[in-house]
Write a protein that holds these residues in place. Structure first.
Motif, PDB file in Angstrom:
ATOM      1  N   VAL A  89      29.122   4.975  -5.810  1.00  0.00           N
ATOM      2  CA  VAL A  89      27.768   4.600  -6.201  1.00  0.00           C
ATOM      3  C   VAL A  89      27.741   3.238  -6.893  1.00  0.00           C
ATOM      4  N   TYR A  90      28.869   2.808  -7.447  1.00  0.00           N
ATOM      5  CA  TYR A  90      28.891   1.518  -8.149  1.00  0.00           C
ATOM      6  C   TYR A  90      28.573   0.358  -7.217  1.00  0.00           C
ATOM      7  N   THR A  91      28.675   0.560  -5.904  1.00  0.00           N
ATOM      8  CA  THR A  91      28.438  -0.539  -4.961  1.00  0.00           C
ATOM      9  C   THR A  91      26.964  -0.922  -4.856  1.00  0.00           C
ATOM     10  N   ILE A  92      26.061  -0.083  -5.356  1.00  0.00           N
ATOM     11  CA  ILE A  92      24.628  -0.384  -5.220  1.00  0.00           C
ATOM     12  C   ILE A  92      23.986  -0.666  -6.567  1.00  0.00           C
ATOM     13  N   HIS A  93      24.775  -0.999  -7.593  1.00  0.00           N
ATOM     14  CA  HIS A  93      24.182  -1.237  -8.908  1.00  0.00           C
ATOM     15  C   HIS A  93      23.308  -2.490  -8.911  1.00  0.00           C
ATOM     16  N   LYS A  94      23.650  -3.487  -8.095  1.00  0.00           N
ATOM     17  CA  LYS A  94      22.831  -4.700  -8.053  1.00  0.00           C
ATOM     18  C   LYS A  94      21.440  -4.413  -7.507  1.00  0.00           C
ATOM     19  N   GLU A  95      21.360  -3.526  -6.530  1.00  0.00           N
ATOM     20  CA  GLU A  95      20.054  -3.167  -5.971  1.00  0.00           C
ATOM     21  C   GLU A  95      19.224  -2.361  -6.972  1.00  0.00           C
ATOM     22  N   LEU A  96      19.892  -1.564  -7.800  1.00  0.00           N
ATOM     23  CA  LEU A  96      19.166  -0.856  -8.863  1.00  0.00           C
ATOM     24  C   LEU A  96      18.522  -1.852  -9.818  1.00  0.00           C
ATOM     25  N   VAL A  97      19.270  -2.853 -10.225  1.00  0.00           N
ATOM     26  CA  VAL A  97      18.724  -3.880 -11.118  1.00  0.00           C
ATOM     27  C   VAL A  97      17.586  -4.627 -10.433  1.00  0.00           C
ATOM     28  N   THR A  98      17.747  -4.905  -9.150  1.00  0.00           N
ATOM     29  CA  THR A  98      16.698  -5.606  -8.402  1.00  0.00           C
ATOM     30  C   THR A  98      15.398  -4.809  -8.366  1.00  0.00           C
ATOM     31  N   LEU A  99      15.478  -3.522  -8.082  1.00  0.00           N
ATOM     32  CA  LEU A  99      14.279  -2.697  -8.013  1.00  0.00           C
ATOM     33  C   LEU A  99      13.655  -2.490  -9.385  1.00  0.00           C
ATOM     34  N   LEU A 100      14.484  -2.451 -10.441  1.00  0.00           N
ATOM     35  CA  LEU A 100      13.929  -2.353 -11.795  1.00  0.00           C
ATOM     36  C   LEU A 100      13.118  -3.591 -12.158  1.00  0.00           C
ATOM     37  N   GLN A 101      13.479  -4.726 -11.595  1.00  0.00           N
ATOM     38  CA  GLN A 101      12.787  -5.973 -11.888  1.00  0.00           C
ATOM     39  C   GLN A 101      11.785  -6.343 -10.793  1.00  0.00           C
ATOM     40  N   ASP A 102      11.440  -5.387  -9.939  1.00  0.00           N
ATOM     41  CA  ASP A 102      10.531  -5.671  -8.827  1.00  0.00           C
ATOM     42  C   ASP A 102       9.164  -6.089  -9.368  1.00  0.00           C
ATOM     43  N   GLU A 103       8.524  -7.001  -8.635  1.00  0.00           N
ATOM     44  CA  GLU A 103       7.224  -7.507  -9.075  1.00  0.00           C
ATOM     45  C   GLU A 103       6.117  -6.483  -8.940  1.00  0.00           C
ATOM     46  N   SER A 104       6.319  -5.453  -8.134  1.00  0.00           N
ATOM     47  CA  SER A 104       5.306  -4.416  -7.935  1.00  0.00           C
ATOM     48  C   SER A 104       5.580  -3.231  -8.856  1.00  0.00           C
ATOM     49  N   LEU A 105       4.578  -2.822  -9.605  1.00  0.00           N
ATOM     50  CA  LEU A 105       4.733  -1.667 -10.487  1.00  0.00           C
ATOM     51  C   LEU A 105       4.829  -0.371  -9.703  1.00  0.00           C
ATOM     52  N   GLU A 106       4.333  -0.350  -8.478  1.00  0.00           N
ATOM     53  CA  GLU A 106       4.466   0.842  -7.644  1.00  0.00           C
ATOM     54  C   GLU A 106       5.933   1.123  -7.346  1.00  0.00           C
ATOM     55  N   VAL A 107       6.690   0.075  -7.082  1.00  0.00           N
ATOM     56  CA  VAL A 107       8.122   0.232  -6.832  1.00  0.00           C
ATOM     57  C   VAL A 107       8.816   0.742  -8.087  1.00  0.00           C
ATOM     58  N   LEU A 108       8.474   0.164  -9.229  1.00  0.00           N
ATOM     59  CA  LEU A 108       9.074   0.602 -10.493  1.00  0.00           C
ATOM     60  C   LEU A 108       8.727   2.058 -10.786  1.00  0.00           C
ATOM     61  N   LEU A 117      22.089  -4.058 -16.726  1.00  0.00           N
ATOM     62  CA  LEU A 117      21.192  -2.914 -16.852  1.00  0.00           C
ATOM     63  C   LEU A 117      20.218  -3.078 -18.014  1.00  0.00           C
ATOM     64  N   ILE A 118      20.709  -3.433 -19.193  1.00  0.00           N
ATOM     65  CA  ILE A 118      19.845  -3.487 -20.377  1.00  0.00           C
ATOM     66  C   ILE A 118      18.750  -4.544 -20.224  1.00  0.00           C
ATOM     67  N   PRO A 119      19.049  -5.779 -19.793  1.00  0.00           N
ATOM     68  CA  PRO A 119      17.944  -6.732 -19.564  1.00  0.00           C
ATOM     69  C   PRO A 119      16.937  -6.244 -18.528  1.00  0.00           C
ATOM     70  N   ALA A 120      17.423  -5.573 -17.490  1.00  0.00           N
ATOM     71  CA  ALA A 120      16.499  -5.061 -16.467  1.00  0.00           C
ATOM     72  C   ALA A 120      15.596  -3.976 -17.040  1.00  0.00           C
ATOM     73  N   LEU A 121      16.144  -3.104 -17.865  1.00  0.00           N
ATOM     74  CA  LEU A 121      15.344  -2.038 -18.466  1.00  0.00           C
ATOM     75  C   LEU A 121      14.301  -2.605 -19.420  1.00  0.00           C
ATOM     76  N   THR A 122      14.685  -3.560 -20.239  1.00  0.00           N
ATOM     77  CA  THR A 122      13.721  -4.155 -21.170  1.00  0.00           C
ATOM     78  C   THR A 122      12.631  -4.931 -20.428  1.00  0.00           C
ATOM     79  N   THR A 123      13.018  -5.633 -19.363  1.00  0.00           N
ATOM     80  CA  THR A 123      12.025  -6.362 -18.562  1.00  0.00           C
ATOM     81  C   THR A 123      11.039  -5.402 -17.910  1.00  0.00           C
TER      82      THR A 123
END
Length: 810
Positions: free
Chosen positions: A378-397, A430-436
Motif C-alpha cells: 500500500v505504500y506505493t500509492i501514498h503520493k496519490e493519497l496526498v494528491t486527493l487530500l489536496q484536490d481542488e474539489s471538495l466533493e473529492v475530499l 501527510l500532515i501538510p496535506a491534512l492541514t490544507t
C-alpha cells in the motif's frame, strides 16, 4: 359521514376534488374499509376512465399504499383493486402506464398463484401477440420477467417461454430490447439447464441484432448471467461474442463503449479462468486504452469538424473514464496485486490526476478498496493519497474522508517500510496535506464536509505522534470551537479535541489545554462559548475516567450555576445528572456537597420560569440516582470496569511520560559532563574511568546517592522546569488538586506570602508549567513574591550545582 362527503365530492365531477379524494384513499381505508369499498371505490373506478394524468398517477400510488399497509386482505384487494389496475395498464400516456405497471408488479409479489394464473397469465397470451399495440407488448415483456419467479420451472417452460421467444423475435426493436433485458430474471427463475438450452441461444442471436440498443441489452444480460454458464459455454460462446463486441466498440456508438467500460471488471474476472496469456494481456491493454480515452490528441487532426465531434463526445468519454475508475479494484484482482506497480500504477496515477472531477471522485470512493487489496504494497500509492487530500474539489475530499481512518491505518501499519518509531516515513507529506484539507473545508460553505472531516481526524492519535498533533492540530481544534459559527462543526471539533487530549503524552501540554478550556470556554465572555464548554464536558465524561473529570472540570462546571444567561443555566441543569454520576463516595463527598449546595441555590434564587421547571425536574432525577462507591459493586459492574480501564490508561500515560523524562535527563547530564571534561580527557587518558564513575553517581535514583544529593537534584529539576516553561495562571496553579473549599471560588489562591509551604508545592509534579505555544518565549508570574521565591531557589540550586561540579571534577 366522511365517506358520504367523499362520495359527494367524487360525484361532483371536479378533477381537483377527485384527485384529493384519491390521494386520501389509504386514510379512508384505515378508517372505514367496508364503506369505502362499497361506495367510494366504484365511483373512483368510473372517474378514472375520463381522468387526467395527475389523478391517474395519484391513484396508482394510492392503490400501492393500500396494498403495503395491508388495510384489507389480499383476497379482498385482488377482488376490488386488481381489475382497476389491469384496466388502466395500457393507458395512452407512457408515464401513467409505467406507474400502473409498477403497482401491478408489486401486487404480483403478494398474490396467490391461482389468482395470478387466471387474472394475469391467461390474458397475457393474447396481449403478447403482434396484433396488440406496442405499449401492450412492452407491458407483457415486463410482466413475464416478474412471473418467471412465481411459478415452477416446468410451468414457465410450458406457458411462459413460448411467449418469450415470440417477443424476442418481435418486429419492433423496442420490444426485442425490453424482452432481452427480462431474460436475466427469467434465467434466474428457470435454472441453469434451461438457461443453457433456451436463454443462451436467444442471447447469441440478439447480440447480432441490427439494432444497437438490442445488441447492448444482449451484452449486458450476458455479462450479468456469466456465472450461470459453465467453462465450455464461456470459452466457446461467451468469449467470442465479447471479443467481437470489444473490437467493434470503438467504431460503434459511444453509448456501447460506456456500457462496456462499466461491465469490464466483472467480465474480465468472470472469464479469468479461460483466458490465454495473450487474451489476458489484450483485455488489460483494452482497459488501459479506455482509462485514458479522450485525453490523447492525435497529431494532424485539428480541423473544426474534429473539434466539434470531440465536444459532442466529451461527456461520454468522461463517463468511460469514470467507469474505469469504478472498475479499478476489480482490475487489481484481475492482474494480481503483486503486479500492481508494473501493470496498473501508471493508470492509477492518471485516474487520480484526471482533469474531470467525476473521475477523481470515483477514485476517491474506491481508494480504500484499492488500499485493502494492495495490503503490504500500500505504500506505493501514498503520493496519490496526498494528491486527493489536496484536490481542488471538495466533493473529492468528502469522498476520500469517508474511509480516511482505515486508509491511514493501512498506510502506517500495512506498508513494509512502516514502524512504530517512524510512522510518517511512508507518508512524508501527510500532515501538510491534512492541514490544507481542513483549512479548505473551513473556508468553504460546505459545513457538512468540514464536520465530517473533523470527526474523522479523531483517528490521528493512532497515526502520528502526540507532539505532531499538539503543534499542528490540537490548537486548531480549539480555535474552531472558539470562533466557528456552525454548531455541528463546533461539536465535532470539541470531541476531536477531547480525543487529542485523551491521548496526549505530556502532562504540561494537557494542563495547558485544560486551563484554556476552563478560561476561554468555561469563563468566556460569550455565552455561546460557555455553552460549548458544557458540550466539551460531556465529551470529557465520555472519554475520560470519572476521577479525571472530578479533578479538573467538576467545580468549573458548577460555577455556571451562577451564569447570567438563562440558556447556560438550563443546559447545565440538563447536564447535572451526568455530572453526579462521575462521583464516588466517600472520596468525592466534598464535591457532592458542592453539587447539593448549587442545587439549593438554584431552587431558592432562580427567577426564570423555564429554568426553574428544569431544576425541579432535575432534582427529582438526582434524588433517584445511586452514586457508586469506591468498593466494587455488582450493579455498577460494566461501568466500573470501563472506568477502571480508562483510569489505568491515564496513569500509564503519566508513567510513560516520567520514564521518558528520566531518560532525557540521563542523556542530557551525560552530554554536559562529556562537554566539560573534553579538554581533560585529551590530556589524561585515565579520565575515562573517572568520567564513567561520575556519570553513574549523577543518575537520578542511584542507590549510591545520599538524601541530600536527591534533594539537590530535585530542586534542580523543579528549577529547570519552572524556567523552561510558562507558569500556570494563579487561579488554577494547583490544577492537579481539587480544592476542598466551600464553592467553586476555592480555585482562587494568593501567590504572595507563600513561605515554606509554597516552596514545597513547587517540587510537586502537579505544579508543572506549560509552554507558551507559538512564540516559545517563557512568561513568568509578575508577583514580586513569586520572583523572590524563584531568585532564592536559583541561588540555592546554583550553589548546590557548583559544589557538585567541583566534587565531580575532583
Amino acid at each position: 359521514n366522511n365517506v358520504f362527503y367523499v362520495y359527494i365530492f367524487v360525484s361532483s365531477g371536479q378533477d381537483i376534488q377527485g384527485t384529493s379524494v384519491v390521494a386520501n384513499l389509504p386514510v379512508l381505508m384505515r378508517q372505514n374499509p367496508a364503506e369505502t369499498l362499497r361506495r367510494v371505490l366504484p365511483k373512483i373506478r368510473e372517474v378514472l376512465h375520463v381522468a387526467g394524468v395527475e389523478m391517474q398517477l395519484t391513484a396508482a400510488v394510492s392503490f400501492l399504499t393500500v396494498l403495503q399497509e395491508e388495510s384489507v386482505s389480499i383476497h379482498t384487494y385482488s377482488h376490488s383493486f386488481l381489475h382497476i389496475i389491469l384496466q388502466n395498464l395500457e393507458h395512452r400516456d407512457a408515464g401513467v402506464s409505467n406507474a400502473w405497471l409498477e403497482t401491478l408488479l408489486a401486487v404480483i409479489e403478494a398474490l396467490p398463484k391461482e389468482t395470478i394464473r387466471h387474472e394475469i397469465l391467461n390474458p397475457l397470451v393474447s396481449k403478447a401477440q403482434l396484433s396488440q399495440t406496442l405499449q401492450s407488448r412492452l407491458v407483457s415483456c415486463k410482466i413475464m420477467g416478474k412471473l418467471a419467479n412465481k411459478f415452477e420451472a416446468h410451468i414457465v417452460k410450458r406457458e411462459i417461454l413460448p411467449l418469450v421467444k415470440t417477443l424476442c423475435q418481435d418486429v419492433e426493436y423496442e420490444v426485442r430490447t425490453c424482452m432481452c433485458r427480462q431474460l436475466e430474471h427469467i434465467a434466474q427463475g428457470i435454472g441453469t439447464e434451461l438457461t443453457k438450452t433456451v436463454v443462451l441461444p436467444e442471447l447469441v442471436e440478439l447480440a447480432r441484432d441490427e439494432g444497437s440498443s438490442v445488441r447492448l441489452a444482449a451484452f449486458e444480460t450476458l455479462v450479468n448471467l456469466i456465472d450461470m454458464f459453465d467453462a465450455d459455454d464461456r470459452s466457446q460462446t461467451v468469449l467470442p461474442l465479447v471479443k467481437s463486441f470489444c473490437e467493434k466498440s470503438f467504431k460503434a456508438d459511444e453509448s456501447i463503449l460506456v456500457s462496456l467500460s462499466f461491465h469490464l471488471g466483472k467480465l474480465c474476472n468472470g472469464l479469468y479462468g479461460i483466458f490465454t496469456p495473450e487474451q489476458h494481456l489484450r483485455f488489460l491493454e483494452f482497459y488501459k486504452k479506455l482509462s485514458t480515452l479522450g485525453l490523447q490528441q492525435e497529431n494532424g487532426h485539428n480541423d473544426n469538424q474534429l473539434q466539434l465531434q470531440t465536444l459532442e463526445q466529451e461527456k461520454k468519454y468522461i463517463s468511460v473514464r469514470k467507469n474505469c475508475a469504478y472498475n479499478f479494484p476489480a482490475m487489481i484482482v484481475f492482474v494480481d496485486p503483486k503486479n500492481f506497480h508494473l501493470e496498473l500504477y501508471s493508470i492509477f496515477f492518471c485516474l487520480c490526476h484526471d482533469p474531470e472531477v467525476p473521475v477523481r471522485y470515483t477514485m476517491a470512493v474506491s481508494f480504500y478498496e484499492v488500499a485493502k487489496l494492495l495490503n503490504s504494497g500500500v505504500y506505493t500509492i501514498h503520493k496519490e493519497l496526498v494528491t486527493l487530500l489536496q484536490d481542488e474539489s471538495l466533493e473529492v475530499l468528502d469522498a476520500l474522508v469517508g474511509h480516511l481512518p482505515e486508509i491511514l491505518e493501512l498506510m502506517t501499519s500495512g506498508g513494509e517500510n512502516s514502524g512504530s518509531e517512524s510512522k510518517l516515513l511512508s507518508i512524508p507529506d501527510l500532515i501538510p496535506a491534512l492541514t490544507t484539507a481542513e483549512q479548505r473545508a473551513a473556508t468553504s460553505l460546505k459545513w457538512r464536509t468540514h464536520e465530517k472531516l473533523l470527526q474523522k481526524y479523531a483517528c490521528l492519535p493512532h497515526i502520528i505522534s502526540s507532539d505532531q498533533i499538539y503543534y499542528r492540530f490540537l490548537h486548531r481544534m480549539l480555535t474552531i470551537v472558539l470562533t466557528n459559527n456552525v454548531l455541528p462543526v463546533q461539536k465535532a471539533a470539541a470531541r476531536t479535541l477531547c480525543v487529542y487530549l485523551r491521548y496526549n503524552r505530556k502532562q504540561e501540554q494537557r494542563h495547558e489545554v485544560i486551563q484554556k478550556l476552563i478560561e476561554q470556554l468555561g469563563q468566556g465572555k460569550s455565552y455561546w462559548n460557555r455553552l460549548r464548554f458544557l458540550d466539551t464536558c460531556e465529551f470529557i465524561m465520555e472519554l475520560f475516567s470519572k476521577s479525571f473529570f472530578c479533578k479538573y472540570f467538576f467545580l468549573p462546571v458548577l460555577e455556571l450555576t451562577h451564569d447570567p444567561v438563562a440558556n447556560v443555566r438550563m443546559k447545565l441543569c440538563y447536564l447535572l445528572p451526568k455530572v453526579k454520576s462521575t462521583l464516588k463516595i466517600p472520596t468525592d463527598k466534598h464535591l457532592l456537597q458542592q453539587l447539593e449546595l448549587c442545587i439549593r441555590k438554584l431552587l431558592c434564587q432562580e427567577k426564570d420560569k423555564d429554568v426553574l421547571t428544569i431544576v425541579k425536574r432535575t432534582v427529582l432525577e438526582l434524588d433517584r440516582m445511586e452514586i457508586s462507591v469506591d468498593a466494587f459493586q455488582k450493579r455498577f459492574y460494566e461501568n466500573d470496569l470501563l472506568d477502571q480501564e480508562k483510569e489505568r490508561q491515564e496513569h500509564l500515560l503519566l508513567e510513560m511520560e516520567q520514564l521518558e523524562k528520566e531518560k532525557q535527563q540521563n542523556e542530557g547530564r551525560s552530554t554536559s559532563i562529556n562537554d566539560k571534561m573534553f579538554e581533560k580527557k585529551r590530556r589524561d587518558s585515565k579520565t575515562s574511568s573517572v568520567l564513567a564513575k561520575s556519570i553513574t553517581l549523577s543518575v537520578p535514583g542511584s542507590s549510591s546517592g545520599t538524601s541530600a544529593g536527591k534533594e539537590d537534584k530535585k530542586s534542580k529539576l523543579v528549577r529547570s522546569q519552572s524556567f523552561s516553561t510558562q507558569a500556570l495562571h494563579p487561579k488554577y496553579s494547583n490544577i492537579d488538586k481539587c480544592p476542598n473549599k466551600n464553592s467553586a471560588t476555592g480555585y482562587t489562591s494568593s501567590v504572595s506570602g507563600m513561605g515554606k509551604s509554597c516552596m514545597l508545592s513547587f517540587s510537586d509534579d502537579s505544579f508543572r508549567t506549560h509552554s507558551t505555544g507559538n512564540s516559545g518565549n517563557p512568561v513568568f508570574p509578575s508577583s514580586s513574591s513569586t520572583r523572590n521565591l524563584f531568585n532564592s531557589t536559583d541561588q540555592k540550586n546554583n550553589g548546590n550545582k557548583e559544589s557538585q561540579s567541583r566534587k565531580m571534577s575532583m
